[in-house]
Design a protein around this motif. Structure first.
Motif, short mmCIF file in Angstrom:
data_model
loop_
_atom_site.label_atom_id
_atom_site.label_comp_id
_atom_site.label_asym_id
_atom_site.label_seq_id
_atom_site.Cartn_x
_atom_site.Cartn_y
_atom_site.Cartn_z
N THR A 183 -36.06 13.74 -20.73
CA THR A 183 -35.08 12.55 -22.20
C THR A 183 -35.53 13.50 -23.46
O THR A 183 -35.41 15.26 -23.80
N GLU A 184 -35.13 13.14 -24.83
CA GLU A 184 -34.52 13.83 -25.96
C GLU A 184 -36.40 14.54 -26.54
O GLU A 184 -36.21 15.25 -27.28
N GLU A 185 -37.53 13.91 -25.28
CA GLU A 185 -38.77 14.59 -25.38
C GLU A 185 -39.27 15.02 -24.72
O GLU A 185 -39.97 16.64 -25.12
N SER A 186 -38.51 16.08 -23.86
CA SER A 186 -38.12 16.79 -22.43
C SER A 186 -38.52 18.06 -23.53
O SER A 186 -37.51 18.19 -24.31
N THR A 187 -39.70 19.10 -23.34
CA THR A 187 -39.88 20.71 -23.50
C THR A 187 -39.88 21.28 -22.33
O THR A 187 -39.92 22.33 -22.43
N SER A 188 -40.07 20.82 -20.67
CA SER A 188 -40.39 21.64 -19.91
C SER A 188 -39.36 20.99 -18.65
O SER A 188 -39.46 19.70 -18.42
N ALA A 189 -38.99 21.85 -18.45
CA ALA A 189 -37.88 21.04 -17.14
C ALA A 189 -37.81 22.35 -15.59
O ALA A 189 -38.28 23.76 -15.93
N ILE A 190 -37.50 21.31 -14.22
CA ILE A 190 -36.88 22.39 -13.52
C ILE A 190 -35.59 21.08 -12.96
O ILE A 190 -35.12 20.34 -13.00
N PHE A 191 -34.44 22.68 -12.74
CA PHE A 191 -33.45 22.08 -12.60
C PHE A 191 -33.22 22.52 -11.19
O PHE A 191 -32.71 23.98 -10.57
N LEU A 192 -32.84 21.54 -10.01
CA LEU A 192 -32.47 22.46 -8.55
C LEU A 192 -30.55 22.16 -8.10
O LEU A 192 -29.54 21.28 -8.71
N LEU A 193 -29.97 23.32 -8.06
CA LEU A 193 -28.77 23.03 -8.06
C LEU A 193 -29.23 23.35 -5.85
O LEU A 193 -29.73 24.15 -5.82
N GLU A 194 -28.07 22.44 -5.69
CA GLU A 194 -28.50 22.40 -4.33
C GLU A 194 -26.81 22.80 -3.08
O GLU A 194 -26.06 21.94 -3.49
N SER A 195 -26.91 23.70 -2.77
CA SER A 195 -25.62 23.95 -1.44
C SER A 195 -26.29 23.78 0.16
O SER A 195 -27.05 23.31 0.36
N LEU A 196 -25.35 23.26 0.23
CA LEU A 196 -24.79 22.87 2.11
C LEU A 196 -23.77 24.45 2.63
O LEU A 196 -22.87 24.38 1.99
N SER A 197 -23.86 24.26 3.92
CA SER A 197 -22.69 25.67 4.38
C SER A 197 -21.62 24.82 4.06
O SER A 197 -21.52 23.02 5.40
N PRO A 198 -19.92 25.16 4.32
CA PRO A 198 -19.85 26.23 4.50
C PRO A 198 -19.93 27.20 2.50
O PRO A 198 -18.76 28.11 2.13
N MET A 199 -20.49 25.99 1.10
CA MET A 199 -20.58 27.01 0.24
C MET A 199 -21.48 28.21 -0.03
O MET A 199 -22.34 28.05 1.10
N PRO A 200 -21.23 29.17 -0.05
CA PRO A 200 -21.94 30.36 0.08
C PRO A 200 -22.79 30.97 -0.99
O PRO A 200 -22.37 30.46 -2.12
N VAL A 201 -24.05 30.77 -0.40
CA VAL A 201 -24.66 31.34 -1.34
C VAL A 201 -24.93 32.06 -2.68
O VAL A 201 -26.01 31.23 -3.58
N ALA A 202 -23.45 32.69 -2.48
CA ALA A 202 -23.47 33.64 -3.42
C ALA A 202 -22.41 32.42 -4.73
O ALA A 202 -22.96 32.66 -5.93
#
Length: 230
Positions: A183-202
């Motif tokens: 929310t607009e009050e948030s000051t700390s966060a964890i962001f997660l980017l999730e992938s599956l094969s065949p998307m290269p890890v790079a």
């Protein structure tokens, strides 16, 4: 206390090609959507259209892999799309992408531009460790229906993100609960980017690096830590 994320063996067995990049951010400044974040979303829609080159989002190999994973744990992927496919569909529609707030706009732009599911949780509202598990069906997921808080329970075997208090996101990355959203009050966060094969890890690493740069741009002075892919 050190913040931890874990993925259960059952989820690893379901999707051996699963990888995530976590970005921990503290000292953030959030605000309503700005002209700058709106421009990011418009640019992401253009990048998506160029990437797909006339194809529908579900025809992309990475989105097809997510559809297969959803099917494997019992979800109907044409009805409950992963977050990246759902956003991509909106980006290509006349309605376009929603404007939520600056932090959400930034990670939604990365999700659309790279066609990768991205989520953001308020670290100050997470209780205990976060873990990706297959649900028993007894967990609580607090959401809002008809303007009022309501409790849902995931299907047994459904893949969910949860903390000590309950489910934070149902069907892997389909629907986030309001309890931990940014929310607009948030000051700390964890962001997660999730992938599956065949998307290269790079490729997911590149998306994470771009997200970290944007967080630093829109929250100067924030402490950003990009964790190695897991």
């Amino acid at each position: 206390m050190t913040f931890t994320l874990t993925v259960s063996d059952e989820v690893r067995a379901l999707a051996p090609g699963f990888t995530y990049v976590a970005i921990e951010a503290r000292g953030l400044v959030n605000c309503p959507s700005t002209d700058g974040t709106s421009a990011l979303l418009d640019d992401a829609s253009r990048r998506l259209a160029a990437r797909l080159d006339g194809r529908a989002p579900h025809e992309d190999p990475h989105m097809a892999a997510w559809r297969a994973a959803y099917t494997d744990f019992g979800a109907k992927p044409s009805r409950t799309r992963n977050s990246a496919e759902a956003l991509a569909k909106r980006a290509l529609s006349d309605a376009g992408l929603p404007r939520i707030n600056a932090l959400v706009d930034v990670y939604n732009a990365i999700s659309v531009a790279h066609l990768v599911p991205v989520g953001g949780e308020d670290l100050d509202l997470i209780q205990g460790a976060m873990r990706l598990v297959r649900a028993t069906g007894e967990e609580e997921f607090v959401t809002v229906a008809g303007g009022e808080a309501t409790v849902e329970r995931p299907d047994p075997g459904e893949v969910v993100w949860r903390d000590d208090a309950g489910v934070t996101c149902r069907r892997w990355n389909w629907r986030q609960g309001p309890r931990t959203r940014l929310t607009e009050e948030s000051t700390s966060a964890i962001f997660l980017l999730e992938s599956l094969s065949p998307m290269p890890v790079a490729d997911v690493e590149q998306a994470g690096a771009e997200l970290a740069e944007l967080l630093e741009k829109f929250s100067p002075g924030a402490r950003i830590t990009v964790h190695a892919p897991v």
